[in-house]
Design a protein around this motif. Sequence first.
Motif, mmCIF file in Angstrom:
data_model
loop_
_atom_site.group_PDB
_atom_site.id
_atom_site.type_symbol
_atom_site.label_atom_id
_atom_site.label_comp_id
_atom_site.label_asym_id
_atom_site.label_seq_id
_atom_site.Cartn_x
_atom_site.Cartn_y
_atom_site.Cartn_z
ATOM 1 N N GLU A 251 8.946 5.177 6.501
ATOM 2 C CA GLU A 251 8.918 5.180 5.039
ATOM 3 C C GLU A 251 8.835 6.596 4.460
ATOM 4 O OE1 GLU A 251 9.523 2.591 3.174
ATOM 5 O OE2 GLU A 251 9.532 1.205 4.871
ATOM 6 N N PHE A 252 8.191 7.490 5.178
ATOM 7 C CA PHE A 252 7.988 8.855 4.678
ATOM 8 C C PHE A 252 8.503 9.846 5.720
ATOM 9 C CE2 PHE A 252 4.583 6.192 2.870
ATOM 10 C CZ PHE A 252 4.972 6.246 1.542
ATOM 11 N N GLU A 253 9.821 9.987 5.760
ATOM 12 C CA GLU A 253 10.485 10.787 6.788
ATOM 13 C C GLU A 253 10.152 12.272 6.728
ATOM 14 O OE1 GLU A 253 14.661 9.908 6.776
ATOM 15 O OE2 GLU A 253 14.326 7.841 7.401
ATOM 16 N N GLN A 254 9.663 12.763 5.601
ATOM 17 C CA GLN A 254 9.328 14.180 5.501
ATOM 18 C C GLN A 254 8.209 14.558 6.481
ATOM 19 O OE1 GLN A 254 8.696 11.894 3.114
ATOM 20 N NE2 GLN A 254 6.768 12.296 2.071
ATOM 21 N N PRO B 77 1.629 10.312 2.007
ATOM 22 C CA PRO B 77 1.781 11.763 2.173
ATOM 23 C C PRO B 77 0.915 12.596 1.212
ATOM 24 C CG PRO B 77 3.909 10.713 2.273
ATOM 25 C CD PRO B 77 2.921 9.646 1.896
ATOM 26 N N ASP B 78 0.855 12.203 -0.052
ATOM 27 C CA ASP B 78 0.051 12.961 -1.024
ATOM 28 C C ASP B 78 -1.440 12.912 -0.681
ATOM 29 O OD1 ASP B 78 2.368 13.558 -2.371
ATOM 30 O OD2 ASP B 78 2.060 12.072 -3.961
ATOM 31 N N GLU B 79 -1.911 11.733 -0.249
ATOM 32 C CA GLU B 79 -3.320 11.591 0.132
ATOM 33 C C GLU B 79 -3.660 12.491 1.317
ATOM 34 O OE1 GLU B 79 -4.961 7.332 0.081
ATOM 35 O OE2 GLU B 79 -2.777 7.067 0.203
ATOM 36 N N LEU B 80 -2.788 12.499 2.323
ATOM 37 C CA LEU B 80 -3.023 13.329 3.501
ATOM 38 C C LEU B 80 -3.027 14.797 3.119
ATOM 39 C CD1 LEU B 80 -3.471 13.748 6.497
ATOM 40 C CD2 LEU B 80 -0.996 13.481 6.854
ATOM 41 N N GLU B 81 -2.080 15.180 2.302
ATOM 42 C CA GLU B 81 -1.994 16.576 1.866
ATOM 43 C C GLU B 81 -3.266 17.005 1.134
ATOM 44 O OE1 GLU B 81 -0.282 20.070 2.258
ATOM 45 O OE2 GLU B 81 0.602 18.239 3.036
ATOM 46 N N TYR C 180 3.447 7.047 13.233
ATOM 47 C CA TYR C 180 4.173 5.986 13.936
ATOM 48 C C TYR C 180 5.401 5.560 13.138
ATOM 49 C CZ TYR C 180 2.730 2.512 10.549
ATOM 50 O OH TYR C 180 2.582 1.803 9.383
ATOM 51 N N SER C 181 6.232 4.774 13.790
ATOM 52 C CA SER C 181 7.370 4.151 13.126
ATOM 53 C C SER C 181 7.387 2.679 13.522
ATOM 54 C CB SER C 181 8.676 4.820 13.553
ATOM 55 O OG SER C 181 9.775 4.099 13.030
ATOM 56 N N PRO D 133 0.802 -1.233 0.000
ATOM 57 C CA PRO D 133 0.000 0.000 0.000
ATOM 58 C C PRO D 133 0.831 1.279 0.000
ATOM 59 C CG PRO D 133 -0.007 -0.983 2.182
ATOM 60 C CD PRO D 133 0.691 -1.945 1.268
ATOM 61 N N TYR D 134 2.137 1.160 0.147
ATOM 62 C CA TYR D 134 3.000 2.335 0.197
ATOM 63 C C TYR D 134 3.396 2.831 -1.191
ATOM 64 C CZ TYR D 134 3.390 1.317 5.132
ATOM 65 O OH TYR D 134 3.097 1.087 6.448
ATOM 66 N N GLY D 135 3.180 2.003 -2.198
ATOM 67 C CA GLY D 135 3.527 2.398 -3.549
ATOM 68 C C GLY D 135 5.024 2.506 -3.769
ATOM 69 N N LYS D 136 5.802 1.851 -2.935
ATOM 70 C CA LYS D 136 7.260 1.883 -3.048
ATOM 71 C C LYS D 136 7.757 0.503 -3.451
ATOM 72 C CE LYS D 136 9.441 4.609 0.047
ATOM 73 N NZ LYS D 136 9.965 4.954 1.387
#
Length: 156
Positions: A109-112, A59-63, A77-78, A34-37
């Motif tokens: 996965e998305f440190e930004q 991140p894009d979905e949340l934005e 979370y991590s 589901p991470y697309g990575k």
Amino acid sequence: MKKIIIFSAVIIGLFAAIIFVTQYQQKEASKDNPYGKEKLHPETTKDLKDPNYQNIILPDELEKKLEAGEDVTVYFYSPTCPHCKETTPVLMPLAKENNVEIMQYNLLEFEQGWDQYQIEYTPTLIHFEKGTEKDRLVGGQPESEFESFFEKNIKK
């Protein structure tokens, strides 16, 4: 001397085989994630089949949700965080029980996300209302704190 060379070659061959098999297994486990990575951290890969980690938000979905002014509750979370490993099995079933949708943002996965949402510690639960942060709960908490957070922010 020949025995040492043969023994060394066998050991190197075994290590190479173990590395290959491990990488192959990780690649297979990460397929269609589901991470697309293409490549995921091994700790994230472990959580792919865990029912407590199925409401992932990218991140894009949340934005997009925040820009659209939507209300959303996000659990940052991590998978390597020991407090998250204790909190998630409490929080996610409790949210389901209370009909509260919590999106999960994987900071490994998305440190930004650390900087973008001013996350200092994991786990962090943030409720956004009309696209802006309304409340946050930081760290591992007892069930009663999560229930209070739900009552105060979500189940009005």
